[in-house]
Design a protein around this motif. Structure first.
Motif, PDB file in Angstrom:
ATOM      1  N   ASP A  29     -12.010 -14.955   5.953  1.00 64.40           N
ATOM      2  CA  ASP A  29     -12.676 -14.006   5.069  1.00 64.40           C
ATOM      3  C   ASP A  29     -12.856 -14.644   3.693  1.00 64.40           C
ATOM      4  N   THR A  30     -14.079 -14.611   3.175  1.00 62.38           N
ATOM      5  CA  THR A  30     -14.366 -15.274   1.900  1.00 62.38           C
ATOM      6  C   THR A  30     -13.857 -14.503   0.693  1.00 62.38           C
ATOM      7  N   THR A  31     -13.245 -13.333   0.903  1.00 62.32           N
ATOM      8  CA  THR A  31     -12.617 -12.634  -0.224  1.00 62.32           C
ATOM      9  C   THR A  31     -11.264 -13.251  -0.578  1.00 62.32           C
ATOM     10  N   LEU A  32     -10.736 -14.107   0.281  1.00 61.57           N
ATOM     11  CA  LEU A  32      -9.457 -14.754  -0.007  1.00 61.57           C
ATOM     12  C   LEU A  32      -9.602 -15.714  -1.175  1.00 61.57           C
ATOM     13  N   ALA A  33      -8.599 -15.738  -2.040  1.00 65.23           N
ATOM     14  CA  ALA A  33      -8.605 -16.673  -3.159  1.00 65.23           C
ATOM     15  C   ALA A  33      -8.618 -18.101  -2.644  1.00 65.23           C
ATOM     16  N   ASP A  34      -9.505 -18.924  -3.203  1.00 64.25           N
ATOM     17  CA  ASP A  34      -9.581 -20.340  -2.855  1.00 64.25           C
ATOM     18  C   ASP A  34      -9.688 -20.543  -1.339  1.00 64.25           C
ATOM     19  N   TYR A  35     -10.552 -19.763  -0.702  1.00 65.14           N
ATOM     20  CA  TYR A  35     -10.696 -19.877   0.751  1.00 65.14           C
ATOM     21  C   TYR A  35     -11.208 -21.257   1.164  1.00 65.14           C
ATOM     22  N   GLN A  36     -11.869 -21.960   0.228  1.00 63.96           N
ATOM     23  CA  GLN A  36     -12.393 -23.286   0.546  1.00 63.96           C
ATOM     24  C   GLN A  36     -11.264 -24.264   0.905  1.00 63.96           C
ATOM     25  N   THR A  37     -10.113 -24.094   0.246  1.00 63.89           N
ATOM     26  CA  THR A  37      -8.968 -24.946   0.559  1.00 63.89           C
ATOM     27  C   THR A  37      -8.487 -24.694   1.981  1.00 63.89           C
ATOM     28  N   LEU A  38      -8.499 -23.438   2.393  1.00 66.25           N
ATOM     29  CA  LEU A  38      -8.099 -23.111   3.758  1.00 66.25           C
ATOM     30  C   LEU A  38      -9.070 -23.703   4.770  1.00 66.25           C
ATOM     31  N   VAL A  39     -10.355 -23.628   4.459  1.00 70.75           N
ATOM     32  CA  VAL A  39     -11.363 -24.220   5.356  1.00 70.75           C
ATOM     33  C   VAL A  39     -11.098 -25.715   5.508  1.00 70.75           C
ATOM     34  N   ALA A  40     -10.857 -26.386   4.386  1.00 64.36           N
ATOM     35  CA  ALA A  40     -10.630 -27.833   4.413  1.00 64.36           C
ATOM     36  C   ALA A  40      -9.329 -28.185   5.127  1.00 64.36           C
ATOM     37  N   GLY A  41      -8.393 -27.239   5.186  1.00 62.29           N
ATOM     38  CA  GLY A  41      -7.094 -27.518   5.782  1.00 62.29           C
ATOM     39  C   GLY A  41      -7.000 -27.242   7.270  1.00 62.29           C
ATOM     40  N   VAL A  42      -8.083 -26.755   7.871  1.00 62.25           N
ATOM     41  CA  VAL A  42      -8.060 -26.499   9.319  1.00 62.25           C
ATOM     42  C   VAL A  42      -7.956 -27.829  10.060  1.00 62.25           C
ATOM     43  N   THR A  43      -7.043 -27.901  11.005  1.00 64.65           N
ATOM     44  CA  THR A  43      -6.835 -29.145  11.738  1.00 64.65           C
ATOM     45  C   THR A  43      -7.999 -29.413  12.698  1.00 64.65           C
ATOM     46  N   PRO A  44      -8.265 -30.684  13.013  1.00 64.18           N
ATOM     47  CA  PRO A  44      -9.383 -31.043  13.896  1.00 64.18           C
ATOM     48  C   PRO A  44      -9.291 -30.352  15.252  1.00 64.18           C
ATOM     49  N   GLY A  45     -10.475 -30.008  15.769  1.00 61.83           N
ATOM     50  CA  GLY A  45     -10.558 -29.391  17.085  1.00 61.83           C
ATOM     51  C   GLY A  45     -10.859 -27.912  17.053  1.00 61.83           C
ATOM     52  N   HIS A  46     -10.750 -27.295  15.871  1.00 65.21           N
ATOM     53  CA  HIS A  46     -11.050 -25.868  15.739  1.00 65.21           C
ATOM     54  C   HIS A  46     -12.474 -25.676  15.226  1.00 65.21           C
ATOM     55  N   GLU A  47     -13.143 -24.636  15.667  1.00 66.03           N
ATOM     56  CA  GLU A  47     -14.418 -24.223  15.088  1.00 66.03           C
ATOM     57  C   GLU A  47     -14.110 -23.215  13.984  1.00 66.03           C
ATOM     58  N   VAL A  48     -14.793 -23.357  12.853  1.00 68.90           N
ATOM     59  CA  VAL A  48     -14.512 -22.514  11.692  1.00 68.90           C
ATOM     60  C   VAL A  48     -15.742 -21.682  11.339  1.00 68.90           C
ATOM     61  N   TYR A  49     -15.530 -20.379  11.147  1.00 67.47           N
ATOM     62  CA  TYR A  49     -16.583 -19.458  10.733  1.00 67.47           C
ATOM     63  C   TYR A  49     -16.104 -18.674   9.521  1.00 67.47           C
ATOM     64  N   LEU A  50     -17.058 -18.196   8.719  1.00 67.75           N
ATOM     65  CA  LEU A  50     -16.733 -17.427   7.518  1.00 67.75           C
ATOM     66  C   LEU A  50     -17.230 -15.990   7.647  1.00 67.75           C
ATOM     67  N   VAL A  51     -16.453 -15.071   7.095  1.00 62.54           N
ATOM     68  CA  VAL A  51     -16.839 -13.663   7.026  1.00 62.54           C
ATOM     69  C   VAL A  51     -17.365 -13.384   5.619  1.00 62.54           C
ATOM     70  N   ASN A  52     -18.590 -12.884   5.541  1.00 66.19           N
ATOM     71  CA  ASN A  52     -19.217 -12.554   4.259  1.00 66.19           C
ATOM     72  C   ASN A  52     -18.540 -11.340   3.643  1.00 66.19           C
ATOM     73  N   ALA A  53     -18.167 -11.447   2.381  1.00 70.29           N
ATOM     74  CA  ALA A  53     -17.426 -10.380   1.708  1.00 70.29           C
ATOM     75  C   ALA A  53     -18.252  -9.115   1.507  1.00 70.29           C
ATOM     76  N   ASP A  54     -19.578  -9.231   1.545  1.00 71.59           N
ATOM     77  CA  ASP A  54     -20.453  -8.093   1.254  1.00 71.59           C
ATOM     78  C   ASP A  54     -20.899  -7.336   2.495  1.00 71.59           C
ATOM     79  N   GLN A  55     -20.399  -7.713   3.670  1.00 69.59           N
ATOM     80  CA  GLN A  55     -20.811  -7.059   4.912  1.00 69.59           C
ATOM     81  C   GLN A  55     -19.588  -6.645   5.719  1.00 69.59           C
ATOM     82  N   CYS A  56     -19.814  -5.809   6.724  1.00 69.59           N
ATOM     83  CA  CYS A  56     -18.725  -5.367   7.591  1.00 69.59           C
ATOM     84  C   CYS A  56     -18.156  -6.558   8.349  1.00 69.59           C
ATOM     85  N   GLY A  57     -16.885  -6.840   8.132  1.00 69.07           N
ATOM     86  CA  GLY A  57     -16.266  -7.984   8.775  1.00 69.07           C
ATOM     87  C   GLY A  57     -16.122  -7.829  10.272  1.00 69.07           C
ATOM     88  N   ILE A  58     -15.857  -6.623  10.758  1.00 64.66           N
ATOM     89  CA  ILE A  58     -15.700  -6.411  12.201  1.00 64.66           C
ATOM     90  C   ILE A  58     -17.011  -6.698  12.919  1.00 64.66           C
TER      91      ILE A  58
END
Length: 245
Positions: A29-58
């Motif tokens: 979820d992009t409402t998390l503080a410094d979410y970019q660091t979390l994205v960069a910290g995902v270990t290889p082999g995972h697919e990463v997607y972002l949830v837009n803060a202005d829309q329904c996350g579900i």
């Protein structure tokens, strides 16, 4: 609409020695503080997607999963509270589970047999309310749930990265580089952070608040006296929530 994953350069989302247990997807979820660091910290082999803060996350997660299949691990990172997750502009809680039941049941088609959903959100599984929430979510999605009864995030703010509550016996690997999550400065809580600037149980009467490039500066009374001339300058890093004198 096709949603493309964020894949680090040189990383293959479908093959990695670290994911011998199955396919893994990370949704942040992009409402998390410094979410970019979390994205960069995902270990290889995972697919990463972002949830837009202005829309329904579900709804966004449902759309992402409609394009997927045979997922073994689904990692959801968002702010949390006992018995609820804040996803985009929506709240998935014990009370709103029935309203989202159809979408949550649709997740089953993307999840493989014996799939697990890991909820990285502060205190999601805390108390009877939290326990009910994870149990109901497990029934609706058909997946095992791992969640935390404590804060998730930086240890100086009371956080850990331990998902201590599961709906069944399951080994759930975290999706992040240990060094990255150890250095992450925030916590995944929707509760406002409260600070006590003096030893007394009194207000510090903050004044002259000004935001300078993401750092909040203000003056405060260390002795709890609203009219004291002895005011001190403090600052809060709005990205990490850290308070500095």
């Amino acid at each position: 609409m096709m949603v493309q994953p964020l894949v680090h350069p040189g990383q293959s989302p479908s093959s990695s020695p670290s994911l011998e247990t199955g396919r893994s997807i990370v949704i942040i979820d992009t409402t998390l503080a410094d979410y970019q660091t979390l994205v960069a910290g995902v270990t290889p082999g995972h697919e990463v997607y972002l949830v837009n803060a202005d829309q329904c996350g579900i709804t966004q997660i449902t759309q992402i999963l409609q394009q997927q299949g045979e997922i073994t691990w689904l990692h959801l990172l968002s702010h949390g509270r006992p018995g609820e997750l804040h996803l985009g502009k929506s709240v998935l809680s014990l009370e709103t589970l029935p309203a989202y039941a159809i979408q949550l049941q649709a997740w089953c088609s993307a999840l493989g047999e014996d799939a697990g959903i890991l909820l990285y959100g502060c205190e999601v599984a805390r108390s009877g309310r939290g326990q009910q929430f994870v149990q109901q979510l497990s029934k609706l999605t058909g997946a095992s749930i791992a969640a935390a009864s404590t804060k998730i995030g930086n240890s100086s703010l009371g956080g850990t990265w331990i998902l201590d509550t599961v709906t069944c016996t399951v080994t759930h690997p975290l999706a992040f580089n240990p060094a990255v999550i150890e250095a992450y400065g925030g916590i995944l809580s929707s509760n406002p952070v409260q600070y006590n600037l003096n030893l007394a149980n009194q207000s510090s009467f903050p004044r002259h608040l000004i935001n300078v490039d993401g750092t909040l500066y203000f003056t405060a009374s260390p002795d709890g006296n609203e009219f004291s001339w002895e005011r001190e300058l403090w600052k809060i890093d709005l990205t990490t929530g850290r308070l500095v004198r």
